[in-house]
Scaffold this active site. Sequence first.
Site, short mmCIF file in Angstrom:
data_model
loop_
_atom_site.label_atom_id
_atom_site.label_comp_id
_atom_site.label_asym_id
_atom_site.label_seq_id
_atom_site.Cartn_x
_atom_site.Cartn_y
_atom_site.Cartn_z
N LYS A 65 3.84 3.19 14.63
CA LYS A 65 3.14 3.61 15.85
C LYS A 65 1.63 3.58 15.60
O LYS A 65 1.17 4.11 14.58
CB LYS A 65 3.56 5.01 16.26
CG LYS A 65 5.01 5.09 16.75
CD LYS A 65 5.12 4.66 18.20
CE LYS A 65 6.53 4.94 18.74
NZ LYS A 65 6.67 4.50 20.14
N ASP A 75 3.57 -0.65 17.32
CA ASP A 75 3.78 -0.27 18.73
C ASP A 75 2.59 0.55 19.20
O ASP A 75 2.35 1.65 18.70
CB ASP A 75 5.07 0.54 18.87
CG ASP A 75 5.43 0.79 20.33
OD1 ASP A 75 4.67 0.35 21.23
OD2 ASP A 75 6.47 1.42 20.59
N GLU A 82 3.48 -4.50 19.81
CA GLU A 82 4.23 -4.13 21.03
C GLU A 82 3.31 -3.43 22.03
O GLU A 82 2.66 -2.45 21.70
CB GLU A 82 5.37 -3.20 20.58
CG GLU A 82 6.35 -2.81 21.64
CD GLU A 82 7.53 -2.03 21.01
OE1 GLU A 82 7.95 -2.38 19.87
OE2 GLU A 82 7.99 -1.08 21.62
N ASP A 141 7.23 -3.99 26.17
CA ASP A 141 8.21 -2.91 26.23
C ASP A 141 8.10 -2.21 27.57
O ASP A 141 8.92 -2.42 28.47
CB ASP A 141 7.97 -1.94 25.06
CG ASP A 141 8.93 -0.76 25.09
OD1 ASP A 141 9.89 -0.78 25.87
OD2 ASP A 141 8.73 0.21 24.32
N LYS A 150 16.37 -1.88 26.58
CA LYS A 150 17.17 -0.69 26.28
C LYS A 150 18.31 -0.66 27.28
O LYS A 150 18.08 -0.81 28.48
CB LYS A 150 16.31 0.56 26.43
CG LYS A 150 15.05 0.50 25.58
CD LYS A 150 14.27 1.79 25.57
CE LYS A 150 13.05 1.61 24.66
NZ LYS A 150 12.37 2.85 24.32
MG LIG Z 1 7.53 0.70 22.58
#
Ligand SMILES: [Mg+2]
EC number: 4.2.1.113
Length: 361
Positions: free
Chosen positions: A118, A149, A180, A208, A232
């Site tokens: 992250k 991300d 991402e 995403d 997802k």
């Molecule tokens: Mg993400």
Amino acid sequence: MIPDWLAELVTGTDDLDALLPQRRVVELPMITRFRGITSRQAVVFRGPAGWSEFSPFLEYAAPEAARWLAGALEFGHRPAPEPLRDAVPLNGTIPDCSPDAVPGLIARYPGAGTFKIKIAAGGIANLDTDLARIRAVRAHAPAARLRFDANAGYPLAAAQQLCVAVAALPEAADWLEYIEQPVAAVEDLARLREWIADRGLPIRIAADESIRKAEDPYRVAALGAADVVIVKAQPLGGAQHAADVVTGCGLPAVVSSALETGIGLRAGALLAASLPVDAAAEAIFAGPPACGLGTGALFTTDIIAGDTHRDGDDHLGGGLLSAWRAEPDPELLAAHTADAETHAWWDARVRDCLSELRRQV
Ligand SMILES: [Mg+2]
């Protein structure tokens, strides 16, 4: 939008015991605060096709949560996607943390060959901190492939600055899979990607939020805004729709979790295992892409039978997640069942989401 089987199911009965048989609300403690929560609630139920899970985050209103219900009903009432593999590789996750915390976090994911780091929590002002964390992961997992991300944390100019800094890291092209959602707007993703191509930087972009939260997930592909899409199962209304999004975008896909219990994670594992690894995916991932389905490690325990993610056998063993359906362990289920008030709250929520789905029929 609503498939025929779902329209039939939700208009055919008002009986929650028929729609979500043997349902139980469970609450699992998390090892650390994540997304602002310290425990996770989920409705698990045994549909005619197997155990499934309905677990939209508590703050989601009915229109958004209804899509999760569609996904939960699909997994409980319909055959799962046909897997091409028995198991899927998992990525470990390194949250926004100091470099000192990195070795302990890596150790939580035995066998993981890929880590998602992250970044951007503090914007571009924290670029040096983010780079220090990235270097720490490189130092402690030198063979791992990495992905970053940013959760849409940068304006376009800051994302460009990030890309220049990342491209300058030693051998970045060899270990970096993608960044991402560096920026929020799908148009800016497309602009950034064009800018990266003009400069010949070895950086790929993944979408995403632009898939999951967008009215039209196919705009990512139409605008050339990404090299990879993140999908997802439950939030996209089920594995079938998620697979349709992947096919429609025509891009390599990485399947991620929505912080489900071990029951719901398997919908993601089955989805991921059903996706062929084409030449484009092979070029980026050198095999089946690691999935963001290792989030069971964020819970202190799970409810599934053979939950061995602490000592590594089935659940997280060797950095793999099995691509078949899971069942709850009766003792674990009993130990983590929520109180009557919580059950009543979730039943009311299921009814709200059913009304929402019926409106869409
Ligand atoms: Mg993400």
